[in-house]
Motif scaffolding. Structure first.
Motif, short mmCIF file in Angstrom:
data_model
loop_
_atom_site.label_atom_id
_atom_site.label_comp_id
_atom_site.label_asym_id
_atom_site.label_seq_id
_atom_site.Cartn_x
_atom_site.Cartn_y
_atom_site.Cartn_z
N ARG A 90 -4.03 -10.18 -0.10
CA ARG A 90 -3.07 -9.79 -1.12
C ARG A 90 -2.36 -8.50 -0.71
NH1 ARG A 90 0.69 -10.56 -5.07
NH2 ARG A 90 0.48 -9.07 -6.78
N ILE A 91 -3.09 -7.55 -0.18
CA ILE A 91 -2.51 -6.27 0.24
C ILE A 91 -1.52 -6.49 1.38
CG2 ILE A 91 -3.04 -4.06 1.34
CD1 ILE A 91 -5.66 -4.11 -0.39
N ALA A 92 -1.86 -7.34 2.33
CA ALA A 92 -0.95 -7.63 3.43
C ALA A 92 0.35 -8.24 2.91
CB ALA A 92 -1.61 -8.56 4.44
N ALA A 93 0.23 -9.14 1.94
CA ALA A 93 1.43 -9.76 1.37
C ALA A 93 2.28 -8.74 0.61
CB ALA A 93 1.03 -10.92 0.45
N LEU A 94 1.61 -7.86 -0.15
CA LEU A 94 2.35 -6.84 -0.88
C LEU A 94 3.02 -5.85 0.07
CD1 LEU A 94 -0.17 -6.08 -3.77
CD2 LEU A 94 2.09 -7.13 -4.02
N ALA A 95 2.32 -5.49 1.13
CA ALA A 95 2.87 -4.51 2.07
C ALA A 95 4.12 -5.04 2.77
CB ALA A 95 1.81 -4.13 3.11
N GLU A 129 -4.48 0.66 7.03
CA GLU A 129 -3.78 0.04 8.16
C GLU A 129 -2.31 -0.19 7.86
OE1 GLU A 129 -4.08 -3.97 10.99
OE2 GLU A 129 -5.60 -3.57 9.46
N ALA A 130 -2.01 -0.53 6.60
CA ALA A 130 -0.63 -0.79 6.21
C ALA A 130 0.15 0.47 5.89
CB ALA A 130 -0.60 -1.73 5.01
N GLY A 131 -0.51 1.61 5.87
CA GLY A 131 0.16 2.87 5.56
C GLY A 131 0.49 3.03 4.09
#
Length: 279
Positions: A90-95, A129-131
Motif C-alpha cells: 500500500r505504501i509503495a502504491a501511495l508513494a 525507502e520511499a522518502g
C-alpha cells in the motif's frame, strides 16, 4: 514562499468520515479548498500541506484526487494501517502518487508502544525507502516511543504534530518539556508549531502559549520548526489570521531568514515540495 504545513479537508459522512462529530458545531460541515482560499490570500500563503483526518484509506485516496486538481495543495500526508500485512505494498502504491509526501498513523488515541510493535517494522522500512515523512500525531505519553522510533530508523524523517499536544490548559510544562527536549536531540525529528490553541483553556491569551512556543523553538531551533494552522480544527479555539500573527509574535529575536524557514522553507525541504511542484 509561505506554506501552511498542516491543514485538513473533509466531507461529512463521506470518505471514511468518523470525526468531527455533530457536537463540534463549528467544524461539523464540509471543508474544501474554496473555504480555505480566503484565509490564505491575505497572508501571502501560497501552498499548503493537506493532512489526513480519518483513519481510512478512502480519506487518503480522496485527498490525493483532490490535490491532483488543486494547485494550492503542494503535498498530502495520508494514512495507512502500518501494522497491516499489506502495508508495504500500500505504501509503495501511495508513494507513486505525485503529491503523497508523508503518512500519519494517528497514534494519539492508541496505547503507548503501539508503533514499536514489530508488525509495524515493514511499513516503517517502506516509508524510509520511499522518502516519506512520518507525521507523529501524539500526546506527551507517546514521546518516548517517538524517541525510540527515531533511534531505530535514523533515515526516517519524523515530524511531530502540534508540539505533541502539551498540557497548556493545565499550565504544566513537565514532563512534556524534558521529554520533548530529549526527543529533539535526534537530528531526524522536527516539530510543527500547530494545534496549540486547541490545547489551551477557553479564553486563552498569547501569554498562555508563550512558554510552550519558546520551548519548542529552543529545542528544535529555527531549522526544524514548522508553522501550520491545523485549520479547520483551529476554528474551535480561534481564527486563521489570529494564529498566524500570534505565532509570529511568539518567536522573538529570530532573524528574517529563520522566520522564513519556520513559515515555509522547512516544510518545503522536509516534505520535498520542489518535487511536488514539478510532478
Amino acid at each position: 514562499m509561505r506554506i501552511d504545513a498542516h491543514q485538513h479537508y473533509w466531507r461529512i459522512g463521506r470518505n471514511g468520515h468518523e470525526w468531527p462529530t455533530p457536537d463540534l458545531s463549528a467544524i461539523h460541515r464540509d471543508f474544501l479548498p474554496a473555504d480555505l482560499a480566503p484565509e490564505l490570500a491575505p497572508l501571502g500563503i501560497a501552498r499548503t500541506i493537506a493532512v489526513q483526518s480519518q483513519p481510512a484509506d478512502a480519506d487518503t485516496d480522496w485527498l490525493l484526487d483532490l490535490a491532483a486538481n488543486e494547485p494550492s495543495v503542494a503535498a498530502v500526508v495520508g494514512w495507512c494501517d502500518v501494522r497491516a500485512r499489506d502495508a508495504p505494498a500500500r505504501i509503495a502504491a501511495l508513494a507513486a502518487r505525485p503529491k503523497l509526501r508523508g503518512l500519519r498513523p494517528m497514534l494519539q488515541d492508541l496505547p503507548p508502544g503501539w508503533i514499536l510493535d514489530p508488525a509495524a517494522a515493514p511499513a516503517l522500512a517502506a516509508m524510509a525507502e520511499a522518502g516519506l515523512a512520518f507525521d507523529a500525531l501524539i500526546r506527551p505519553v507517546h514521546l518516548p516511543d517517538i524517541a525510540a522510533l527515531a533511534d531505530t530508523w535514523p533515515s526516517l524523517v519524523i515530524i511531530v504534530d502540534h508540539g505533541a499536544k502539551p498540557p497548556i490548559a493545565a499550565g504544566r510544562l513537565e514532563p512534556w518539556a524534558t521529554q520533548i527536549r530529549d526527543l529533539a536531540t535526534r537530528a531526524n525529528v522536527s516539530c510543527k508549531l500547530s494545534g496549540l490553541t486547541t490545547e489551551a483553556a477557553a479564553g486563552w491569551t498569547p501569554d498562555d502559549l508563550a512558554p510552550y512556543v519558546r520551548h519548542l523553538l529552543a529545542c528544535f531551533g529555527a531549522d526544524r520548526l514548522i508553522w501550520g494552522s491545523d485549520w479547520p480544527v483551529l476554528r474551535l479555539a480561534g481564527d486563521y489570521a489570529q494564529w498566524f500573527e500570534i505565532a509570529g509574535q511568539l518567536l522573538p529575536g529570530i532573524v528574517q531568514q529563520d522566520r522564513d524557514a519556520i513559515f515555509g522553507g522547512n516544510a518545503a525541504r522536509l516534505y520535498r515540495l520542489d518535487a511536488a511542484y514539478h510532478d
